[in-house]
Design an enzyme around this catalytic site. Structure first.
Site, mmCIF file in Angstrom:
data_model
loop_
_atom_site.group_PDB
_atom_site.id
_atom_site.type_symbol
_atom_site.label_atom_id
_atom_site.label_comp_id
_atom_site.label_asym_id
_atom_site.label_seq_id
_atom_site.Cartn_x
_atom_site.Cartn_y
_atom_site.Cartn_z
ATOM 1 N N SER A 128 0.922 -1.153 -0.021
ATOM 2 C CA SER A 128 -0.047 0.024 -0.110
ATOM 3 C C SER A 128 0.899 1.292 0.061
ATOM 4 O O SER A 128 1.867 1.257 0.380
ATOM 5 C CB SER A 128 -0.807 0.013 1.161
ATOM 6 O OG SER A 128 -1.686 1.169 1.221
ATOM 7 N N LYS A 182 -4.457 -6.916 3.278
ATOM 8 C CA LYS A 182 -4.466 -5.715 2.458
ATOM 9 C C LYS A 182 -5.889 -5.347 2.065
ATOM 10 O O LYS A 182 -6.238 -4.164 2.015
ATOM 11 C CB LYS A 182 -3.646 -5.839 1.222
ATOM 12 C CG LYS A 182 -3.758 -4.758 0.245
ATOM 13 C CD LYS A 182 -3.188 -3.630 0.704
ATOM 14 C CE LYS A 182 -3.203 -2.287 -0.196
ATOM 15 N NZ LYS A 182 -3.740 -2.401 -1.229
ATOM 16 N N HIS A 185 -7.526 -3.505 4.820
ATOM 17 C CA HIS A 185 -6.954 -2.185 4.715
ATOM 18 C C HIS A 185 -7.758 -1.366 3.943
ATOM 19 O O HIS A 185 -8.171 0.047 4.034
ATOM 20 C CB HIS A 185 -5.385 -2.405 4.165
ATOM 21 C CG HIS A 185 -4.806 -0.912 3.721
ATOM 22 N ND1 HIS A 185 -5.154 -0.289 2.575
ATOM 23 C CD2 HIS A 185 -4.057 0.043 4.384
ATOM 24 C CE1 HIS A 185 -4.455 0.896 2.613
ATOM 25 N NE2 HIS A 185 -3.957 1.116 3.804
HETATM 26 C C1 6PG Z 1 -3.230 1.457 -1.664
HETATM 27 C C2 6PG Z 1 -4.324 1.386 -2.317
HETATM 28 C C3 6PG Z 1 -4.446 0.925 -3.851
HETATM 29 C C4 6PG Z 1 -5.701 1.722 -4.763
HETATM 30 C C5 6PG Z 1 -6.822 1.446 -4.149
HETATM 31 C C6 6PG Z 1 -7.842 2.213 -4.915
HETATM 32 O O1 6PG Z 1 -3.326 0.900 -0.602
HETATM 33 O O2 6PG Z 1 -2.214 1.962 -1.890
HETATM 34 O O3 6PG Z 1 -5.481 1.148 -1.574
HETATM 35 O O4 6PG Z 1 -4.337 -0.376 -3.521
HETATM 36 O O5 6PG Z 1 -5.152 2.988 -5.055
HETATM 37 O O6 6PG Z 1 -7.174 -0.099 -4.516
HETATM 38 O O7 6PG Z 1 -9.039 1.493 -4.956
HETATM 39 P P1 6PG Z 1 -10.387 1.966 -5.382
HETATM 40 O O8 6PG Z 1 -10.309 2.233 -7.048
HETATM 41 O O9 6PG Z 1 -11.056 0.931 -5.210
HETATM 42 O O10 6PG Z 1 -10.682 3.035 -4.762
#
Ligand code: 6PG
Length: 477
Positions: A128, A182, A185
């Site tokens: 993330s 994750k 998260h």
């Molecule tokens: C992270 C984010 C990444 C992504 C999201 C966006 O932890 O870095 O969560 O994984 O930007 O999945 O999710 P959506 O497109 O579902 O809002």
């Protein structure tokens, strides 16, 4: 010189992970389906560290020292399976394949089991922090065998974000544990974003503040207990003016929130595990509602209350009340998410350390926040804590906030400002602390129409009432 790790899939996330590894002194083998990206990476960033470009799967595998460690950074789903199938036949017993994409943990479990049969380690890892995080220090949530973590862990810890010198990376647990964590998260991320968005809507709707003024409110909040990445970027987004129109940026963006699906997975799994993650669910539904343009257009004329802004003392207090409501609702959302991890861990025998999860979310990831350190401390003090809501400081903070929280939710209801996140969080709090729930009546209804039986508060056993007879006699079922 052989590479200690390889990255295949060199779109921006894969590229930035590779650069981060190289910047930390690791020799990184590079591979991409089309060689163009590989070449470009070496050309543009070759000076940052040692890269070994490879233009075929065999060349890539041959460039790696044993046990080979290959990080796959491609789209979740079929593309991931395709890449695994491309490399697995070329690998040898003990080699490690790492999937750093946003895979569904059930896929990760399936892949891990299949590759284990073939003598290979498969590590599904959450990463993330977006593009910037991948380059400068993400939060990393690896699953898989303890043995694979022994070789891979030190590299991942090297490139992870650090908080007080502690890497935001730890072995989460076997097979799908990392991707499960994750996933949660991201579910919490949805809930947090929704609560912040509701706060904005309330400040605008009830006080008539402009986005730039609300940005200042968020900036102030960011110096206190709400200090977090999401609050910080919210202030930036709200302060931004659209160059083309001169209007606040937030007013020219179409109000239909999209999603790539991890929030939806969290809700689906929450239902499967029977864990009430209502904050995440409402946030996910709020996104889908926002996208139903036809439905929204058809209902736009439905009557609502007069939206007269607050005045006097109520107005003075309101921003502070919203801060308290936001904090309390956030605690609920995180409490629900951690309970989901606890349930997943029990269901799949992962033995996840919740304190360690909170610790590695303190930095690098999208939900990084000061208060995750308090969550870490709460679980370190009491690993089997039933809910964060009963842990010392959180309990006190939420109890102290409850008057403001109720007042904000009732103002929202009165003015017709939709606050599904705040409302569901408060309902969860009230339902948990209730002596009696109307679930008793639901049981009576189920017994009436379906003879589904019920238990009693005063006697052991399972009972059914003969509802169709005059006497309504009760008998053990
Ligand atoms: C992270 C984010 C990444 C992504 C999201 C966006 O932890 O870095 O969560 O994984 O930007 O999945 O999710 P959506 O497109 O579902 O809002």
């Amino acid at each position: 010189k052989k590479a200690s790790i390889g990255v295949t899939g060199l779109a921006v996330m894969g590229r930035n992970l590779a650069r981060n590894l190289a910047r930390h002194g690791h020799t990184v083998a590079l591979h991409n389906r089309s060689g163009e990206r590989t070449r470009e990476l070496v050309e543009r960033f070759g000076s940052e560290g040692e890269f070994v470009p490879a233009y075929s799967a065999q060349e890539f595998v041959d460039a790696l020292e044993r046990p080979r460690q290959i990080v796959i950074m491609v789209k979740a789903g079929a593309p991931t399976d395709a890449v695994i199938e491309e490399f697995a036949p070329l690998l040898e017993r003990g080699d490690v394949i790492v999937d750093a994409g946003n895979a569904h943990f059930a896929d990760t479990r399936r892949r891990e089991a299949a590759l284990r049969e073939r003598g290979l380690h498969f590590v599904g890892t959450g990463v993330s922090g977006g593009e910037e995080g991948a380059l400068h220090g993400p939060s990393i949530m690896p699953g898989g065998s303890a043995e694979s973590y022994a070789s891979l862990g030190p590299l991942l810890e090297d490139i992870a974000a650090k908080v007080d010198g502690t890497p935001c990376c730890a072995h989460i647990g076997p097979d799908g544990a990392g991707h499960f964590v994750k996933m949660v998260h991201n579910g919490i991320e949805y809930a947090d974003m929704q609560l912040i968005a509701e706060s904005f809507d309330l400040l605008r709707g009830a006080l008539g503040l402009e986005p730039a003024q609300i940005a200042d409110v968020f900036r102030t909040w960011n110096t206190g207990r709400l200090d977090s990445y999401l609050i910080e970027i919210t202030a930036e987004v709200l302060a931004h003016t659209d160059a083309a129109t001169g209007k606040p940026f937030v007013d020219v963006v179409a109000d239909a929130a999209e999603q790539k699906g991890t929030g939806r997975w969290t809700v689906q799994i929450g239902l499967d595990l029977g864990i009430p993650i209502s904050g995440i669910a409402e946030a996910t539904f709020a996104r889908s509602l926002s996208g139903h343009t036809g439905l929204r257009a058809a209902t736009r004329g439905l009557a609502g209350p007069e939206r007269t802004p607050l005045t006097g003392a109520a107005a003075e207090r309101f921003a502070d009340d919203v801060e308290q409501a936001l904090y309390a609702s956030k605690v609920v959302a995180y409490a629900q998410g951690f309970n989901q991890i606890q349930a997943g861990s029990a269901e799949y025998d992962w033995n996840i350390d919740l304190g360690a999860v909170a610790s590695l979310w303190r930095g690098g990831c999208i939900i990084r926040a000061k208060f995750l350190d308090d969550i870490r401390a709460a679980y370190e003090a009491e690993p089997a804590l039933p809910t964060l809501l009963t842990s010392g400081d959180f309990r006190k903070a939420v109890e102290d906030a409850q008057d403001a929280w109720r007042s904000v939710v009732s103002t929202a209801v009165r003015l017709g400002i939709p606050t599904p996140g705040f409302s569901t969080a408060l309902a969860y709090y009230d339902a948990l602390r209730a002596d009696r729930l109307p679930a008793a009546l639901v049981q009576g209804q189920r017994d009436y129409f379906g003879a589904h039986t019920y238990r009693r508060v005063d006697r052991e056993g399972v009972f059914h009432t003969e509802w169709a007879t005059e006497a309504r006699a009760e008998r053990p079922a």
